[in-house]
Motif scaffolding. Structure first.
Motif, PDB file in Angstrom:
ATOM      1  N   GLY A  15      26.325 -23.389 -46.562  1.00  0.00           N
ATOM      2  CA  GLY A  15      27.307 -22.974 -45.568  1.00  0.00           C
ATOM      3  C   GLY A  15      26.685 -22.247 -44.390  1.00  0.00           C
ATOM      4  N   LEU A  16      27.454 -22.183 -43.291  1.00  0.00           N
ATOM      5  CA  LEU A  16      27.029 -21.454 -42.100  1.00  0.00           C
ATOM      6  C   LEU A  16      27.741 -20.110 -42.072  1.00  0.00           C
ATOM      7  N   PRO A  17      27.002 -18.992 -42.143  1.00  0.00           N
ATOM      8  CA  PRO A  17      27.642 -17.677 -42.165  1.00  0.00           C
ATOM      9  C   PRO A  17      28.531 -17.447 -40.946  1.00  0.00           C
ATOM     10  N   GLU A  18      29.663 -16.773 -41.168  1.00  0.00           N
ATOM     11  CA  GLU A  18      30.576 -16.443 -40.076  1.00  0.00           C
ATOM     12  C   GLU A  18      29.870 -15.616 -39.009  1.00  0.00           C
ATOM     13  N   GLY A  19      28.986 -14.712 -39.449  1.00  0.00           N
ATOM     14  CA  GLY A  19      28.264 -13.865 -38.506  1.00  0.00           C
ATOM     15  C   GLY A  19      27.273 -14.628 -37.653  1.00  0.00           C
ATOM     16  N   VAL A  20      26.832 -15.787 -38.125  1.00  0.00           N
ATOM     17  CA  VAL A  20      25.947 -16.646 -37.338  1.00  0.00           C
ATOM     18  C   VAL A  20      26.774 -17.521 -36.408  1.00  0.00           C
ATOM     19  N   ARG A  21      27.847 -18.086 -36.931  1.00  0.00           N
ATOM     20  CA  ARG A  21      28.671 -19.031 -36.171  1.00  0.00           C
ATOM     21  C   ARG A  21      29.388 -18.381 -34.997  1.00  0.00           C
ATOM     22  N   SER A  22      29.986 -17.214 -35.233  1.00  0.00           N
ATOM     23  CA  SER A  22      30.833 -16.625 -34.191  1.00  0.00           C
ATOM     24  C   SER A  22      30.262 -15.380 -33.530  1.00  0.00           C
ATOM     25  N   GLU A  23      29.217 -14.786 -34.123  1.00  0.00           N
ATOM     26  CA  GLU A  23      28.684 -13.530 -33.582  1.00  0.00           C
ATOM     27  C   GLU A  23      27.220 -13.621 -33.190  1.00  0.00           C
ATOM     28  N   GLY A  69      24.554 -13.955 -35.025  1.00  0.00           N
ATOM     29  CA  GLY A  69      23.581 -13.327 -35.919  1.00  0.00           C
ATOM     30  C   GLY A  69      22.589 -14.333 -36.482  1.00  0.00           C
ATOM     31  N   THR A  70      21.698 -13.834 -37.300  1.00  0.00           N
ATOM     32  CA  THR A  70      20.662 -14.674 -37.916  1.00  0.00           C
ATOM     33  C   THR A  70      20.676 -14.475 -39.422  1.00  0.00           C
ATOM     34  N   LEU A  71      20.693 -15.590 -40.169  1.00  0.00           N
ATOM     35  CA  LEU A  71      20.614 -15.495 -41.626  1.00  0.00           C
ATOM     36  C   LEU A  71      19.164 -15.252 -42.024  1.00  0.00           C
ATOM     37  N   GLU A  72      18.913 -14.142 -42.688  1.00  0.00           N
ATOM     38  CA  GLU A  72      17.564 -13.812 -43.137  1.00  0.00           C
ATOM     39  C   GLU A  72      17.486 -13.977 -44.650  1.00  0.00           C
ATOM     40  N   GLN A  73      16.594 -14.867 -45.106  1.00  0.00           N
ATOM     41  CA  GLN A  73      16.429 -15.146 -46.525  1.00  0.00           C
ATOM     42  C   GLN A  73      15.293 -14.289 -47.072  1.00  0.00           C
ATOM     43  N   VAL A  74      15.638 -13.330 -47.910  1.00  0.00           N
ATOM     44  CA  VAL A  74      14.652 -12.402 -48.460  1.00  0.00           C
ATOM     45  C   VAL A  74      13.998 -12.981 -49.710  1.00  0.00           C
ATOM     46  N   ILE A  75      14.798 -13.613 -50.550  1.00  0.00           N
ATOM     47  CA  ILE A  75      14.317 -14.208 -51.799  1.00  0.00           C
ATOM     48  C   ILE A  75      14.588 -15.709 -51.760  1.00  0.00           C
ATOM     49  N   HIS A  76      13.594 -16.502 -52.128  1.00  0.00           N
ATOM     50  CA  HIS A  76      13.747 -17.961 -52.086  1.00  0.00           C
ATOM     51  C   HIS A  76      13.877 -18.594 -53.467  1.00  0.00           C
ATOM     52  N   ASP A  77      13.534 -17.860 -54.521  1.00  0.00           N
ATOM     53  CA  ASP A  77      13.755 -18.366 -55.870  1.00  0.00           C
ATOM     54  C   ASP A  77      14.085 -17.214 -56.799  1.00  0.00           C
ATOM     55  N   ILE A  78      14.603 -17.532 -57.967  1.00  0.00           N
ATOM     56  CA  ILE A  78      15.114 -16.510 -58.870  1.00  0.00           C
ATOM     57  C   ILE A  78      14.653 -16.815 -60.286  1.00  0.00           C
ATOM     58  N   THR A  79      14.366 -15.763 -61.059  1.00  0.00           N
ATOM     59  CA  THR A  79      13.946 -15.929 -62.441  1.00  0.00           C
ATOM     60  C   THR A  79      15.168 -15.969 -63.351  1.00  0.00           C
ATOM     61  N   VAL A  80      15.253 -17.014 -64.167  1.00  0.00           N
ATOM     62  CA  VAL A  80      16.383 -17.154 -65.084  1.00  0.00           C
ATOM     63  C   VAL A  80      15.864 -17.451 -66.483  1.00  0.00           C
ATOM     64  N   LYS A  81      16.772 -17.349 -67.444  1.00  0.00           N
ATOM     65  CA  LYS A  81      16.445 -17.659 -68.832  1.00  0.00           C
ATOM     66  C   LYS A  81      17.497 -18.608 -69.371  1.00  0.00           C
ATOM     67  N   CYS A  82      17.045 -19.706 -69.975  1.00  0.00           N
ATOM     68  CA  CYS A  82      17.977 -20.680 -70.540  1.00  0.00           C
ATOM     69  C   CYS A  82      17.215 -21.638 -71.439  1.00  0.00           C
ATOM     70  N   VAL A  83      17.953 -22.445 -72.199  1.00  0.00           N
ATOM     71  CA  VAL A  83      17.303 -23.465 -73.013  1.00  0.00           C
ATOM     72  C   VAL A  83      16.859 -24.589 -72.082  1.00  0.00           C
ATOM     73  N   LEU A  97      29.658 -14.564 -44.940  1.00  0.00           N
ATOM     74  CA  LEU A  97      28.903 -13.384 -44.508  1.00  0.00           C
ATOM     75  C   LEU A  97      29.082 -13.105 -43.017  1.00  0.00           C
ATOM     76  N   GLY A  98      29.413 -11.841 -42.706  1.00  0.00           N
ATOM     77  CA  GLY A  98      29.459 -11.402 -41.323  1.00  0.00           C
ATOM     78  C   GLY A  98      28.215 -10.612 -40.977  1.00  0.00           C
ATOM     79  N   ILE A  99      28.163 -10.089 -39.759  1.00  0.00           N
ATOM     80  CA  ILE A  99      27.014  -9.277 -39.333  1.00  0.00           C
ATOM     81  C   ILE A  99      26.856  -8.078 -40.262  1.00  0.00           C
ATOM     82  N   GLY A 100      25.658  -7.899 -40.792  1.00  0.00           N
ATOM     83  CA  GLY A 100      25.371  -6.770 -41.671  1.00  0.00           C
ATOM     84  C   GLY A 100      25.673  -7.010 -43.129  1.00  0.00           C
ATOM     85  N   ASP A 101      26.344  -8.115 -43.452  1.00  0.00           N
ATOM     86  CA  ASP A 101      26.651  -8.418 -44.846  1.00  0.00           C
ATOM     87  C   ASP A 101      25.429  -8.978 -45.568  1.00  0.00           C
TER      88      ASP A 101
END
Length: 214
Positions: free
Chosen positions: A111-119, A121-135, A150-154
């Protein structure tokens, strides 16, 4: 299921590894899963091409090792040459049906964040993968994160991610995954306005008129 052909090797060490690489082979090892470690080697080109075509961190491989019984495994670690597209060593970890394992799964931001589309803003990706546990049978190719609201600051934190059934999130729930930053132009303007209100060291504001202005 992706397949990789390997051969066993009897010796280890830097000299053996260099000899294998000169012959177009990559040294490796299979371990874990309640079995003994097995020293192996694999064709360099075949392995490199395979790793280019799959998500290396979370794809189950069917390993065919010479005359041994084939084994299901995940790639645990890949050592690569610092400046050439060359594999130096590969570690595989066995998996057992129904036994949970920890894996790294990439995050897909949807999706395109509301804060990017209308305000602006810039989407900043801090984490690109996540550690999980499963079979093994429930390992997802990726986990989607909806950012359209997401809006500005969210921000989105790890604990807010919707996980697939049977998949446990092992990341600190308070860790920031992504967020919408203030547009750079507005940020610079606010910094300039703040600077205008700063007096030099040793000077204080006064309501008294200066001598030149009467």
């Amino acid at each position: 299921m992706a397949r990789l052909n390997l051969e066993t090797r009897d010796a280890s060490g830097k000299g053996v590894a260099r000899k294998l690489r000169r012959a177009g082979r990559v040294p490796g090892v299979i371990y874990g899963g309640g079995g003994d470690p097995v020293l192996v080697s694999m064709d360099s080109r075949e392995t490199f091409n395979l790793f280019q075509s799959i998500p290396v961190d979370n794809t189950i491989l069917q390993l065919h090792v010479g005359d041994r019984k084939s084994e299901r495994a995940l790639v645990r670690e890949v050592q690569v040459h610092p400046y050439r597209p060359e594999l130096l060593h590969v570690d595989f970890i066995r998996i057992r049906r129904g036994v949970p394992i920890e894996v790294q799964i990439p995050l897909h931001f949807v999706g395109l964040p509301e804060g990017v589309r209308s305000e602006g803003g810039t989407l900043e990706q801090v984490i690109h993968d996540i550690t999980v546990k499963c079979v093994p049978s429930r390992i997802p190719e990726a986990i989607n994160v909806d950012v359209s609201h997401l809006g500005i600051g969210d921000v989105v934190r790890a604990g807010e991610i919707d996980m697939p059934e049977g998949v446990e999130n092992l990341m600190d729930p308070g860790r920031t995954i992504c967020g919408v930053a203030v547009p750079r132009a507005i940020e610079e303007e606010e910094e300039e306005e703040a600077d205008e209100g700063i007096l030099p060291v040793g000077e204080f504001p006064t309501d008294e008129p200066d001598e030149a202005g009467g």
